[in-house]
Motif scaffolding. Structure first.
Motif, short mmCIF file in Angstrom:
data_model
loop_
_atom_site.label_atom_id
_atom_site.label_comp_id
_atom_site.label_asym_id
_atom_site.label_seq_id
_atom_site.Cartn_x
_atom_site.Cartn_y
_atom_site.Cartn_z
N GLU A 175 92.42 -22.51 30.17
CA GLU A 175 91.86 -22.32 31.82
C GLU A 175 93.03 -20.95 32.04
O GLU A 175 92.95 -20.59 32.98
CB GLU A 175 93.06 -23.41 32.13
N ASP A 176 92.97 -20.23 30.83
CA ASP A 176 93.79 -19.05 31.12
C ASP A 176 92.70 -18.03 30.94
O ASP A 176 92.91 -17.13 31.28
CB ASP A 176 95.58 -18.75 30.44
N THR A 177 91.04 -18.44 30.67
CA THR A 177 89.96 -18.23 30.12
C THR A 177 89.76 -17.17 31.93
O THR A 177 89.97 -18.01 32.67
CB THR A 177 89.12 -18.57 29.49
N ALA A 178 89.21 -15.96 31.31
CA ALA A 178 89.08 -14.71 32.50
C ALA A 178 88.62 -13.68 32.05
O ALA A 178 89.34 -12.85 31.38
CB ALA A 178 90.60 -15.60 33.70
N VAL A 179 88.94 -12.49 33.38
CA VAL A 179 88.79 -11.80 33.47
C VAL A 179 90.03 -11.18 33.80
O VAL A 179 89.94 -11.32 34.61
CB VAL A 179 87.66 -10.83 33.27
N TYR A 180 90.44 -10.31 32.74
CA TYR A 180 92.01 -9.75 33.57
C TYR A 180 91.86 -8.60 33.47
O TYR A 180 91.50 -7.46 32.45
CB TYR A 180 93.56 -10.43 32.20
N TYR A 181 92.38 -8.07 34.82
CA TYR A 181 92.34 -6.81 35.51
C TYR A 181 93.82 -6.24 35.84
O TYR A 181 94.51 -7.01 35.85
CB TYR A 181 91.55 -6.57 37.09
N CYS A 182 94.43 -5.14 35.49
CA CYS A 182 95.43 -4.88 35.82
C CYS A 182 95.19 -3.89 37.01
O CYS A 182 94.04 -2.86 38.19
CB CYS A 182 96.44 -3.85 34.65
N ALA A 183 96.46 -3.74 38.06
CA ALA A 183 96.38 -2.96 39.56
C ALA A 183 97.71 -2.23 39.48
O ALA A 183 98.55 -2.60 39.15
CB ALA A 183 96.10 -3.79 40.21
N VAL A 206 89.89 -12.08 28.52
CA VAL A 206 90.53 -13.22 27.44
C VAL A 206 89.60 -14.82 27.69
O VAL A 206 89.58 -15.09 28.52
CB VAL A 206 91.58 -13.42 28.49
N THR A 207 89.21 -14.98 25.77
CA THR A 207 88.90 -16.35 26.66
C THR A 207 89.71 -16.95 24.91
O THR A 207 90.47 -16.88 24.00
CB THR A 207 87.65 -15.41 25.18
#
Length: 124
Positions: free
Chosen positions: A89-97, A120-121
């Motif tokens: 469930e941590d699978t996602a596109v990670y963005y910094c801001a 991140v997959t």
């Protein structure tokens, strides 16, 4: 103009670890709160964790607390995210801001600058 570039994403098995980096193009971000967000397929972008300009204060979403660690190195204009015990469930596109904090709270921020994201997959 501040540019943010993420790196370090990839494919990992459940239970594994990954480390993300977010490099800023200018020292301006050293006075900003910085954060990580993520967006899974078909879902809205969600907050993951944030860190104050000095690095002394951090905040985590309950879903990652105890597994993820945010840090920053202002000498390198870079923020990091260490992700352990990863779950599918941590699978996602990670963005910094990055953005300026309000005068009343370091966590109250309008994030004006965003990176392009890193995938991140986590496989089960």
């Amino acid at each position: 103009q501040v540019q943010l570039v993420e790196s370090g994403g990839g494919l990992v098995q459940a239970g594994g670890s990954l480390a993300l980096s977010c490099a800023a193009s200018t020292r301006t971000v050293n006075s900003y709160t910085m954060a990580w967000f993520r967006q899974a397929p078909g879902k809205e972008r969600e907050f993951v964790t944030a860190i104050s300009w000095s690095g002394q204060n951090t905040w985590y979403d309950a879903s990652v607390k105890g597994r993820f660690t945010i840090s920053r190195d202002n000498a390198k204009n870079t923020m990091y995210l260490q992700m352990n015990s990863l779950k599918p469930e941590d699978t996602a596109v990670y963005y910094c801001a990055a953005g300026k904090a309000s005068s009343s709270s370091w966590i109250t921020v309008t994030y004006d600058y965003w990176g392009q994201g890193t995938q991140v997959t986590v496989s089960s």
